[in-house]
Design an enzyme around this catalytic site. Structure first.
Site, PDB file in Angstrom:
ATOM      1  CG  ASP A  61      44.309  35.731  39.607  1.00  0.00           C
ATOM      2  OD1 ASP A  61      45.396  36.127  39.497  1.00  0.00           O
ATOM      3  OD2 ASP A  61      43.261  36.703  39.439  1.00  0.00           O
ATOM      4  N   GLY A 107      35.408  38.452  33.887  1.00  0.00           N
ATOM      5  CA  GLY A 107      35.717  38.105  35.214  1.00  0.00           C
ATOM      6  C   GLY A 107      34.454  38.038  36.164  1.00  0.00           C
ATOM      7  NE  ARG A 133      39.569  46.754  34.837  1.00  0.00           N
ATOM      8  CZ  ARG A 133      39.644  45.664  35.158  1.00  0.00           C
ATOM      9  NH1 ARG A 133      38.814  44.909  35.528  1.00  0.00           N
ATOM     10  NH2 ARG A 133      40.900  44.705  35.297  1.00  0.00           N
ATOM     11  N   GLY A 134      33.595  49.155  33.543  1.00  0.00           N
ATOM     12  CA  GLY A 134      32.552  50.329  33.518  1.00  0.00           C
ATOM     13  C   GLY A 134      31.657  50.297  32.500  1.00  0.00           C
ATOM     14  N   GLY A 143      39.682  42.932  32.512  1.00  0.00           N
ATOM     15  CA  GLY A 143      41.393  42.977  32.240  1.00  0.00           C
ATOM     16  C   GLY A 143      41.368  41.840  31.150  1.00  0.00           C
TER      17      GLY A 143
HETATM   18  N1  LIG Z   1      27.584  44.397  39.717  1.00  0.00           N
HETATM   19  C1  LIG Z   1      27.582  44.566  38.505  1.00  0.00           C
HETATM   20  N2  LIG Z   1      26.442  44.797  37.907  1.00  0.00           N
HETATM   21  C2  LIG Z   1      26.547  45.365  36.483  1.00  0.00           C
HETATM   22  N3  LIG Z   1      27.628  45.148  35.671  1.00  0.00           N
HETATM   23  C3  LIG Z   1      28.912  45.103  36.488  1.00  0.00           C
HETATM   24  C4  LIG Z   1      28.953  44.538  37.862  1.00  0.00           C
HETATM   25  N4  LIG Z   1      30.259  44.490  38.218  1.00  0.00           N
HETATM   26  C5  LIG Z   1      30.785  44.783  37.138  1.00  0.00           C
HETATM   27  N5  LIG Z   1      30.095  45.031  35.891  1.00  0.00           N
HETATM   28  C6  LIG Z   1      30.693  45.464  34.669  1.00  0.00           C
HETATM   29  O1  LIG Z   1      31.198  44.261  34.302  1.00  0.00           O
HETATM   30  C7  LIG Z   1      32.676  44.778  33.350  1.00  0.00           C
HETATM   31  C8  LIG Z   1      33.691  43.881  33.850  1.00  0.00           C
HETATM   32  O2  LIG Z   1      33.704  44.397  35.313  1.00  0.00           O
HETATM   33  P1  LIG Z   1      35.360  44.372  36.153  1.00  0.00           P
HETATM   34  O3  LIG Z   1      35.988  45.720  35.642  1.00  0.00           O
HETATM   35  O4  LIG Z   1      34.896  44.358  37.567  1.00  0.00           O
HETATM   36  O5  LIG Z   1      35.909  43.292  35.535  1.00  0.00           O
HETATM   37  P2  LIG Z   1      36.033  41.619  35.754  1.00  0.00           P
HETATM   38  O6  LIG Z   1      34.756  41.042  34.979  1.00  0.00           O
HETATM   39  O7  LIG Z   1      35.873  41.310  37.221  1.00  0.00           O
HETATM   40  O8  LIG Z   1      37.386  41.201  35.167  1.00  0.00           O
HETATM   41  P3  LIG Z   1      38.745  41.287  36.053  1.00  0.00           P
HETATM   42  O9  LIG Z   1      38.816  39.963  36.684  1.00  0.00           O
HETATM   43  O10 LIG Z   1      39.691  41.210  34.687  1.00  0.00           O
HETATM   44  O11 LIG Z   1      38.737  42.436  36.919  1.00  0.00           O
HETATM   45  C9  LIG Z   1      32.456  46.210  33.545  1.00  0.00           C
HETATM   46  O12 LIG Z   1      31.889  46.880  32.191  1.00  0.00           O
HETATM   47  C10 LIG Z   1      31.442  46.582  34.865  1.00  0.00           C
HETATM   48  O13 LIG Z   1      30.728  47.896  34.454  1.00  0.00           O
HETATM   49  O1  LIG Z   2      48.712  42.317  41.329  1.00  0.00           O
HETATM   50  P1  LIG Z   2      47.427  43.009  41.618  1.00  0.00           P
HETATM   51  O2  LIG Z   2      47.636  44.386  41.821  1.00  0.00           O
HETATM   52  O3  LIG Z   2      46.611  42.222  42.993  1.00  0.00           O
HETATM   53  O4  LIG Z   2      46.464  42.671  40.322  1.00  0.00           O
HETATM   54  C1  LIG Z   2      46.186  41.406  39.919  1.00  0.00           C
HETATM   55  C2  LIG Z   2      44.628  41.085  39.761  1.00  0.00           C
HETATM   56  O5  LIG Z   2      44.052  41.946  38.874  1.00  0.00           O
HETATM   57  C3  LIG Z   2      43.492  41.266  38.069  1.00  0.00           C
HETATM   58  O6  LIG Z   2      44.194  41.106  36.799  1.00  0.00           O
HETATM   59  C4  LIG Z   2      41.976  41.769  37.590  1.00  0.00           C
HETATM   60  O7  LIG Z   2      41.238  42.225  38.709  1.00  0.00           O
HETATM   61  C5  LIG Z   2      43.159  39.873  38.896  1.00  0.00           C
HETATM   62  O8  LIG Z   2      42.698  38.703  37.833  1.00  0.00           O
HETATM   63  C6  LIG Z   2      44.465  39.695  39.315  1.00  0.00           C
HETATM   64  O9  LIG Z   2      44.543  38.990  40.730  1.00  0.00           O
END
Ligand SMILES: Nc1ncnc2c1ncn2[C@@H]1O[C@H](COP(=O)(O)OP(=O)(O)OP(=O)(O)O)[C@@H](O)[C@H]1O
Ligand SMILES: O=P(O)(O)OC[C@H]1O[C@](O)(CO)[C@@H](O)[C@@H]1O
Length: 194
Positions: free
Chosen positions: A138, A107, A82-83, A19
């Protein structure tokens, strides 16, 4: 100490995943300017659209000139997603392009993905460094004082709450309802309340 990379042999890349968070462009800018001016690294590639950008999207060369004004813009100039984490395709792309430093901004999911990339790089015996830059709006990483973007989120929350407060006060029995992000973390809301 030992110098692992000579400047002129470095080919770095930067990718943003997950995100959005305020400050992403500032981090990209600092990475590019730091690599370029402090370490004299001239080859820096931006990977567009998150992890899948390594194999399904374009890349963009990054220089201090390209990133000069980007900190004034929201979002990420590289795009995000994502993904799409296909480890072998990503490492194939790193290998084919001759990249030897990978900077990953994202993240917890992104950092898990970076760890898997690193494992595959090690399995193939490549001389490639992977650096993870934690992104969380956060402020929920205990070992650092403050994550980038958190203050901006709190400021924005303040604007919304102040506006709702004015509306609520202007009418009899007025109630303002503001929904803030972070159902699991909630630090944006907590800091505002404090
Ligand atoms: N366990 C994992 N192994 C490999 N790739 C992963 C894994 N978890 C997440 N990813 C990859 O990391 C990228 C971002 O993951 P995700 O959508 O969970 O966001 P994030 O990095 O946790 O950020 P946010 O806090 O905004 O959700 C995606 O392209 C996803 O495919
Ligand atoms: O308000 P919601 O729906 O819990 O989503 C916010 C959450 O989504 C994210 O932006 C991405 O996972 C987090 O950093 C945040 O805590």
């Amino acid at each position: 100490f030992q110098v692992y990379f000579e400047s002129d042999e470095v080919h770095a890349c930067i990718v943003t995943c997950g995100g959005l968070c305020p400050g992403l462009n500032t981090v990209i800018r600092e990475l590019v300017c730091g690599l370029y001016h402090m370490y004299h690294v001239k080859r820096i590639l931006g990977i567009e659209g998150g992890y899948r950008g390594f194999y399904a999207r374009n890349t963009v060369p990054l220089t201090p000139k390209v990133v000069n004004d980007i900190h004034k813009r929201g979002g990420t100039i590289l795009g995000t997603s994502r993904g799409g984490h296909d480890t072998s395709k990503i490492v194939d792309s790193i290998q084919d392009r001759g990249i030897n430093q990978v900077y990953v901004i994202g993240g917890d999911g992104t950092q898990r993905g970076a760890a898997v990339i690193f494992e595959e790089i090690r399995r193939r015996g490549l001389k490639v460094a992977v650096a993870g830059i934690p992104k969380t709006i956060d402020n929920d990483i205990p070992v650092i004082d403050k994550s980038f973007g958190f203050d901006s989120a709190v400021e924005e929350a303040q604007r919304a709450i102040n506006a709702a407060h004015v509306e609520a006060e202007s009418v009899e029995n007025g109630i303002g309802v503001v929904k803030l992000m972070g159902r699991y973390s909630g630090k944006v809301s907590i800091l505002y309340i404090i």
